[in-house]
Write a protein that holds these residues in place. Structure first.
Motif, PDB file in Angstrom:
ATOM      1  N   UNK A 175      54.931  19.989  56.696  1.00 61.56           N
ATOM      2  CA  UNK A 175      56.215  19.997  57.356  1.00 61.56           C
ATOM      3  C   UNK A 175      56.770  21.106  56.879  1.00 61.56           C
ATOM      4  N   UNK A 176      56.787  21.630  55.947  1.00 59.32           N
ATOM      5  CA  UNK A 176      57.317  22.827  55.439  1.00 59.32           C
ATOM      6  C   UNK A 176      56.776  23.972  55.893  1.00 59.32           C
ATOM      7  N   UNK A 177      55.716  24.205  56.638  1.00 56.14           N
ATOM      8  CA  UNK A 177      54.915  25.392  56.837  1.00 56.14           C
ATOM      9  C   UNK A 177      55.611  26.100  57.996  1.00 56.14           C
ATOM     10  N   UNK A 178      55.601  27.351  58.170  1.00 55.35           N
ATOM     11  CA  UNK A 178      56.195  28.017  59.226  1.00 55.35           C
ATOM     12  C   UNK A 178      55.197  27.742  60.746  1.00 55.35           C
ATOM     13  N   UNK A 179      55.983  27.612  61.611  1.00 53.62           N
ATOM     14  CA  UNK A 179      55.224  27.523  62.855  1.00 53.62           C
ATOM     15  C   UNK A 179      54.314  28.789  63.097  1.00 53.62           C
ATOM     16  N   UNK A 180      52.996  28.448  63.763  1.00 54.78           N
ATOM     17  CA  UNK A 180      52.139  29.606  63.895  1.00 54.78           C
ATOM     18  C   UNK A 180      52.806  30.624  65.199  1.00 54.78           C
TER      19      UNK A 180
END
Length: 311
Positions: free
Chosen positions: A26-31
């Motif tokens: 959930x912390x990841x940047x959207x691709x």
């Protein structure tokens, strides 16, 4: 400080960090999002995740599983920032922005370095614009602290900037509201390098906090404002003579959900962890830092005097 409270603080921190690890995606940047369109909330959350993990690593009081989790989360956050390349591009795209520097120092202290970004930040610090940026006083204090951590000369002085903050004015304590409360906690964090240097807090401000911190902690405990309560518990660990709150830690531990998430106290968490993440990741991050700092100071009390018993 009793052993039960130390164990409780460690348990809260361990469980909170485990929840953050499970929510890592959930912390990841959207691709496929251009660098200049990266969401500010995602940047903020990822930077806070790195901060919590770095505090766990610096304190070195966690068990092996929690320590390994903190390392993995720090590595994850650094990968999300493309080993610093993303922060470098964001700084190039918005040279007046200070958040790339403020995020970067959390990694630099743990040995994650990006030479080009540091060179660029050093150049920007020398510009006239760095001396006249219009920011809230506690934000200017944070930027000055970040420059100090990187060993850069700063056009602003920490002690001087502290005097312009809400805390520096030592106002009537009943005038504290939520916005100023965050300013107070972060002024303390910046002056003490997140508790690593309790002596960095000017004596007058330390005396003011000694008098009114217990009152504010009681207010945020009674209102169940767990987010701010956690930050003020951190403040109690950043001063020269740490202040302990055994009953408050009991309340905070009771508020923590079985999965490790700490609610923000204002909204009821959704049953779906992904839906709950948006409103409740920050207080959970704060729980990691507060618990870790509490255990750390219990094991290494301030050298300037004996710890005091709190409420």
């Amino acid at each position: 400080m009793d052993a039960t409270t130390v164990r409780r603080a460690q348990q809260v921190a361990d469980r909170a960090l485990a929840w953050l690890a499970r929510m890592q995606s959930s912390f990841a940047f959207p691709p496929d999002v251009p660098d200049q369109e990266v969401n500010g909330e995602t940047l903020k959350s990822l930077g806070e995740l790195a901060l919590a993990a770095s505090i766990v690593r610096r304190a070195a009081v966690a068990g092996p599983d929690t320590a390994r989790t903190a390392q993995e989360l720090l590595d994850f956050a650094w990968r999300q920032f493309r080993a610093g390349d993303l922060l470098y591009e964001l700084q190039r795209y918005t040279p007046a922005a200070t958040y790339p520097l403020e995020i970067y120092v959390r990694f630099a202290g743990d040995g994650y370095r990006h030479a080009a970004l540091e060179e660029l930040v050093a150049h920007l610090t020398e510009l006239r614009a760095a001396r006249c940026a219009e920011q809230l006083p506690h934000r200017r204090l944070g930027v000055a602290a970040a420059r100090r951590e990187l060993g850069l000369p700063s056009p602003t002085d920490l002690a001087g900037e502290a005097g312009h903050t809400w805390l520096g004015g030592m106002p009537e304590p009943w005038m504290l509201d939520a916005g100023n409360a965050y300013g107070v906690t972060h002024a303390v964090f910046h002056l003490t390098n997140w508790g690593a240097d309790p002596g960095g807090l000017p004596p007058a401000l330390a005396d003011y906090l000694e008098l009114w911190l217990p009152v504010w902690v009681e207010v945020f405990t009674e209102t169940r404002t767990w987010d701010l309560l956690g930050e003020f518990l951190m403040v109690g660990m950043c001063v020269a003579r740490p202040v302990w709150y055994p009953r408050v830690w009991e309340r905070l531990a009771a508020a923590q959900r079985p999965d490790g998430m700490l609610p923000n106290g204002f909204t009821r968490p959704a049953d779906d962890p992904e839906l709950a993440f948006r409103n409740h990741s920050h207080p959970t991050i704060v729980a990691v830092a507060a618990g870790t700092l509490t255990v750390s100071r219990a094991l290494d009390p301030a050298p300037s005097g004996a710890a005091r018993a709190g409420a």
